[in-house]
Design a protein around this motif. Sequence first.
Motif, short mmCIF file in Angstrom:
data_model
loop_
_atom_site.label_atom_id
_atom_site.label_comp_id
_atom_site.label_asym_id
_atom_site.label_seq_id
_atom_site.Cartn_x
_atom_site.Cartn_y
_atom_site.Cartn_z
N LYS A 87 38.89 51.57 91.01
CA LYS A 87 38.04 52.67 91.47
C LYS A 87 38.88 53.92 91.70
O LYS A 87 40.09 53.85 91.90
CB LYS A 87 37.32 52.29 92.76
N THR A 88 38.22 55.07 91.70
CA THR A 88 38.90 56.34 91.88
C THR A 88 39.79 56.35 93.12
O THR A 88 40.91 56.83 93.08
CB THR A 88 37.87 57.48 91.98
N ASP A 89 39.30 55.80 94.21
CA ASP A 89 40.09 55.75 95.43
C ASP A 89 40.72 54.37 95.65
O ASP A 89 41.16 54.06 96.74
CB ASP A 89 39.24 56.14 96.64
N ARG B 253 47.74 54.68 93.83
CA ARG B 253 46.31 54.99 93.83
C ARG B 253 45.96 55.44 92.41
O ARG B 253 46.66 56.25 91.82
CB ARG B 253 45.98 56.09 94.83
N GLN C 245 43.14 56.97 89.53
CA GLN C 245 42.12 58.00 89.47
C GLN C 245 40.87 57.48 88.79
O GLN C 245 39.94 58.20 88.52
CB GLN C 245 42.68 59.25 88.80
N ASN D 261 36.00 51.15 86.61
CA ASN D 261 35.88 51.75 87.94
C ASN D 261 35.18 50.82 88.93
O ASN D 261 34.31 51.26 89.69
CB ASN D 261 35.11 53.08 87.81
N ASP E 196 38.34 47.68 94.11
CA ASP E 196 38.91 48.42 95.23
C ASP E 196 40.41 48.22 95.37
O ASP E 196 41.15 49.15 95.65
CB ASP E 196 38.25 48.01 96.55
#
Length: 161
Positions: free
Chosen positions: A48-50, A149, A151, A20, A23
């Motif tokens: 990363k999550t986003d 994207r 998660q 995580n 970017d």
Amino acid sequence: KYPNLKFLLGDAYNIPLEVNSVDVIVCLGLFEYISRKRALEEIKRVLKTDGICIIQCPNKHSAYRAPNKIFCKIFKKQYIPDEPSLGEMKRLLMELGFILIDLIMSDGLIWLPNFADKLMGKSIYNLIENILKYLGRNPFSNIMILVIRGQGGLMPNTLQT
């Protein structure tokens, strides 16, 4: 020259970064030569999550690649790239929990020899291309660009140590 720049040696199956922690990931010219699932699992781990991942890969059904595939088959030569299809990529992304944000498949209808270009005419070629674009996407496009994207984090069946 750039003292703050740090280089890391790794591969698509073992990115030497924390879970995580990334970017943006950009993959160019990779997915036709490796295990796509293993690479996407590793991307999911570090993204990363986003975070966003941009994947550019050849389309298995590209008309541009067809002559080379036919040549290799006729002359019993090995055709090394293993291009994914759009369907395969979508299934893998869904299976691994990625979200497909954007898809681009409109880089040209087909590759034609010069004589066929002249015979067909540029206006007819452009008309066919525009019809396919209007219908959504060109299934014979040479290149697929997928923006996904993640998660973030480890895969569901992975233990963190």
